[in-house]
Motif scaffolding. Structure first.
Motif, mmCIF file in Angstrom:
data_model
loop_
_atom_site.group_PDB
_atom_site.id
_atom_site.type_symbol
_atom_site.label_atom_id
_atom_site.label_comp_id
_atom_site.label_asym_id
_atom_site.label_seq_id
_atom_site.Cartn_x
_atom_site.Cartn_y
_atom_site.Cartn_z
ATOM 1 N N MET A 1 0.817 -1.356 -0.026
ATOM 2 C CA MET A 1 -0.093 -0.001 -0.149
ATOM 3 C C MET A 1 0.765 1.181 0.132
ATOM 4 S SD MET A 1 -3.382 0.540 0.061
ATOM 5 C CE MET A 1 -4.161 -0.931 0.758
ATOM 6 N N LYS A 2 0.540 2.200 -0.781
ATOM 7 C CA LYS A 2 1.418 3.606 -1.071
ATOM 8 C C LYS A 2 0.393 4.547 -0.715
ATOM 9 C CE LYS A 2 4.701 6.068 -2.525
ATOM 10 N NZ LYS A 2 5.676 6.420 -1.778
ATOM 11 N N ARG A 3 0.823 5.529 0.285
ATOM 12 C CA ARG A 3 0.185 6.664 0.763
ATOM 13 C C ARG A 3 0.559 7.804 -0.125
ATOM 14 N NH1 ARG A 3 -2.143 7.158 6.620
ATOM 15 N NH2 ARG A 3 -3.439 5.687 5.556
ATOM 16 N N PHE A 4 -0.439 8.728 -0.598
ATOM 17 C CA PHE A 4 -0.175 9.922 -1.084
ATOM 18 C C PHE A 4 -1.163 11.080 -0.308
ATOM 19 C CE2 PHE A 4 0.265 6.641 -4.135
ATOM 20 C CZ PHE A 4 1.265 6.888 -5.058
ATOM 21 N N GLU A 5 -0.441 12.081 -0.208
ATOM 22 C CA GLU A 5 -1.259 13.002 0.672
ATOM 23 C C GLU A 5 -1.170 14.417 -0.287
ATOM 24 O OE1 GLU A 5 0.547 13.044 4.560
ATOM 25 O OE2 GLU A 5 -0.742 11.666 5.241
ATOM 26 N N SER A 6 -2.067 15.284 0.058
ATOM 27 C CA SER A 6 -2.177 16.437 -0.610
ATOM 28 C C SER A 6 -1.628 17.548 0.259
ATOM 29 C CB SER A 6 -3.568 17.017 -1.099
ATOM 30 O OG SER A 6 -4.222 17.288 0.137
ATOM 31 N N GLN A 7 -1.265 18.753 -0.099
ATOM 32 C CA GLN A 7 -0.853 19.646 0.688
ATOM 33 C C GLN A 7 -2.335 20.274 1.354
ATOM 34 O OE1 GLN A 7 2.177 21.534 0.892
ATOM 35 N NE2 GLN A 7 3.025 19.550 -0.366
ATOM 36 N N PRO A 85 -8.365 0.575 -12.046
ATOM 37 C CA PRO A 85 -7.282 -0.214 -12.377
ATOM 38 C C PRO A 85 -6.555 -0.787 -11.062
ATOM 39 C CG PRO A 85 -7.414 1.544 -13.727
ATOM 40 C CD PRO A 85 -8.401 2.098 -12.660
ATOM 41 N N ILE A 86 -6.522 -0.029 -10.059
ATOM 42 C CA ILE A 86 -5.803 -0.346 -8.959
ATOM 43 C C ILE A 86 -6.854 0.089 -7.888
ATOM 44 C CG2 ILE A 86 -3.474 0.032 -9.594
ATOM 45 C CD1 ILE A 86 -3.500 2.775 -8.430
ATOM 46 N N ALA A 87 -6.843 -0.821 -6.694
ATOM 47 C CA ALA A 87 -7.606 -0.556 -5.653
ATOM 48 C C ALA A 87 -7.136 0.726 -4.868
ATOM 49 C CB ALA A 87 -7.416 -1.813 -4.738
ATOM 50 N N LEU A 88 -8.097 1.606 -4.612
ATOM 51 C CA LEU A 88 -7.909 2.944 -3.919
ATOM 52 C C LEU A 88 -8.755 2.987 -2.694
ATOM 53 C CD1 LEU A 88 -7.859 5.194 -6.993
ATOM 54 C CD2 LEU A 88 -5.663 4.114 -5.828
ATOM 55 N N THR A 89 -8.285 3.904 -1.560
ATOM 56 C CA THR A 89 -8.946 4.134 -0.576
ATOM 57 C C THR A 89 -8.774 5.852 -0.477
ATOM 58 O OG1 THR A 89 -8.787 2.102 0.759
ATOM 59 C CG2 THR A 89 -9.519 4.138 1.927
ATOM 60 N N PHE A 90 -9.763 6.628 -0.415
ATOM 61 C CA PHE A 90 -9.484 8.051 -0.465
ATOM 62 C C PHE A 90 -10.415 8.748 0.937
ATOM 63 C CE2 PHE A 90 -11.496 11.955 -2.145
ATOM 64 C CZ PHE A 90 -10.204 12.550 -2.381
ATOM 65 N N TRP A 91 -9.769 9.560 1.344
ATOM 66 C CA TRP A 91 -10.026 10.516 2.612
ATOM 67 C C TRP A 91 -10.132 11.836 2.363
ATOM 68 C CZ3 TRP A 91 -6.443 6.734 3.255
ATOM 69 C CH2 TRP A 91 -6.831 5.737 4.532
ATOM 70 N N ILE A 92 -11.167 12.553 2.799
ATOM 71 C CA ILE A 92 -11.007 14.010 2.588
ATOM 72 C C ILE A 92 -11.288 14.537 4.066
ATOM 73 C CG2 ILE A 92 -12.401 16.230 2.007
ATOM 74 C CD1 ILE A 92 -13.490 14.635 -0.455
ATOM 75 N N LEU A 108 -4.773 9.642 -0.083
ATOM 76 C CA LEU A 108 -4.985 8.277 -0.946
ATOM 77 C C LEU A 108 -4.044 7.306 -0.840
ATOM 78 C CD1 LEU A 108 -6.610 7.629 -3.544
ATOM 79 C CD2 LEU A 108 -4.490 8.274 -4.957
ATOM 80 N N ASP A 109 -4.786 6.278 -0.340
ATOM 81 C CA ASP A 109 -3.871 4.731 -0.265
ATOM 82 C C ASP A 109 -4.363 4.050 -1.563
ATOM 83 O OD1 ASP A 109 -2.844 5.411 2.253
ATOM 84 O OD2 ASP A 109 -4.219 4.104 3.170
ATOM 85 N N ALA A 110 -3.024 3.767 -2.210
ATOM 86 C CA ALA A 110 -3.332 2.965 -3.393
ATOM 87 C C ALA A 110 -2.514 1.680 -3.265
ATOM 88 C CB ALA A 110 -2.597 3.483 -4.525
ATOM 89 N N ASP A 111 -3.317 0.423 -3.622
ATOM 90 C CA ASP A 111 -2.602 -0.750 -3.591
ATOM 91 C C ASP A 111 -2.053 -1.170 -4.694
ATOM 92 O OD1 ASP A 111 -2.390 -3.626 -2.559
ATOM 93 O OD2 ASP A 111 -4.382 -4.263 -3.067
ATOM 94 N N VAL A 112 -0.648 -0.833 -4.568
ATOM 95 C CA VAL A 112 0.149 -1.046 -5.647
ATOM 96 C C VAL A 112 1.666 -1.691 -5.091
ATOM 97 C CG1 VAL A 112 -0.704 0.636 -7.150
ATOM 98 C CG2 VAL A 112 0.923 1.335 -5.553
ATOM 99 N N ASN A 113 2.247 -2.472 -5.967
ATOM 100 C CA ASN A 113 3.358 -3.201 -5.344
ATOM 101 C C ASN A 113 4.545 -2.090 -5.507
ATOM 102 O OD1 ASN A 113 4.320 -3.169 -8.295
ATOM 103 N ND2 ASN A 113 3.398 -5.168 -8.593
ATOM 104 N N ILE A 114 5.688 -2.264 -5.133
ATOM 105 C CA ILE A 114 6.877 -1.400 -5.440
ATOM 106 C C ILE A 114 7.184 -1.037 -6.510
ATOM 107 C CG2 ILE A 114 8.733 -3.038 -5.420
ATOM 108 C CD1 ILE A 114 10.066 -1.122 -3.119
ATOM 109 N N PHE A 115 7.226 -1.847 -7.690
ATOM 110 C CA PHE A 115 7.193 -1.579 -8.908
ATOM 111 C C PHE A 115 6.316 -0.598 -9.518
ATOM 112 C CE2 PHE A 115 9.436 -5.491 -8.250
ATOM 113 C CZ PHE A 115 10.519 -5.288 -8.356
#
Length: 141
Positions: A1-7, A85-92, A108-115
């Protein structure tokens, strides 16, 4: 799982007004209408919105469908993908800054492998930031 956050974005509207709008996904049409389709990196087609679900086709990504899995009144809306295309979980997340302003952050949490994480990191970060910018600019009246 990879996490992305906005400003963190400051919004000159009360927390309850912002929450009321973002917790009803049928309001996303207003945001989509602000995207200039001719110059956008991603083109949104077949947008369908209900209070609890949104689905569309994003070119060149493909079909995406999100539904709300939880609402924490005036503080947080959490969504997950049904189709993507990929499993996502998204919070506001929304935090009050007094009676007439608040701040917002998107996660945003994206269910992706390291590659895959390296391939999707830049486009997902840019898309998340653009969405946060649009949410910060719309009227919440």
């Amino acid at each position: 799982m990879k996490r992305f956050e906005s400003q963190v974005k400051q919004i000159p509207y009360a927390q309850h007004a912002v929450y009321a709008k973002v917790s009803d996904l049928s309001n996303l049409r207003e945001i989509a209408d602000r995207i200039p389709q001719d110059s956008a990196q991603f083109k949104i087609e077949d947008l369908e919105c209900t209070p609890d679900r949104v689905s569309c086709t994003i070119q060149p990504v493909g079909g995406i469908s999100l539904h709300i899995v939880s609402r924490e009144p005036e503080k947080c809306v959490k969504m997950e993908t049904d189709r993507s295309p990929i499993a996502l979980t998204f919070w506001i997340q929304i935090v009050a800054l007094g009676e007439s302003a608040c701040k917002m952050k998107l996660t945003l949490d994206a269910d992706v492998n390291i590659f895959m994480a390296k391939m999707v990191e830049k486009p997902l970060t840019e898309a998340l930031e653009k969405l946060a910018d649009m949410l910060a600019m719309i009227p919440y009246e």
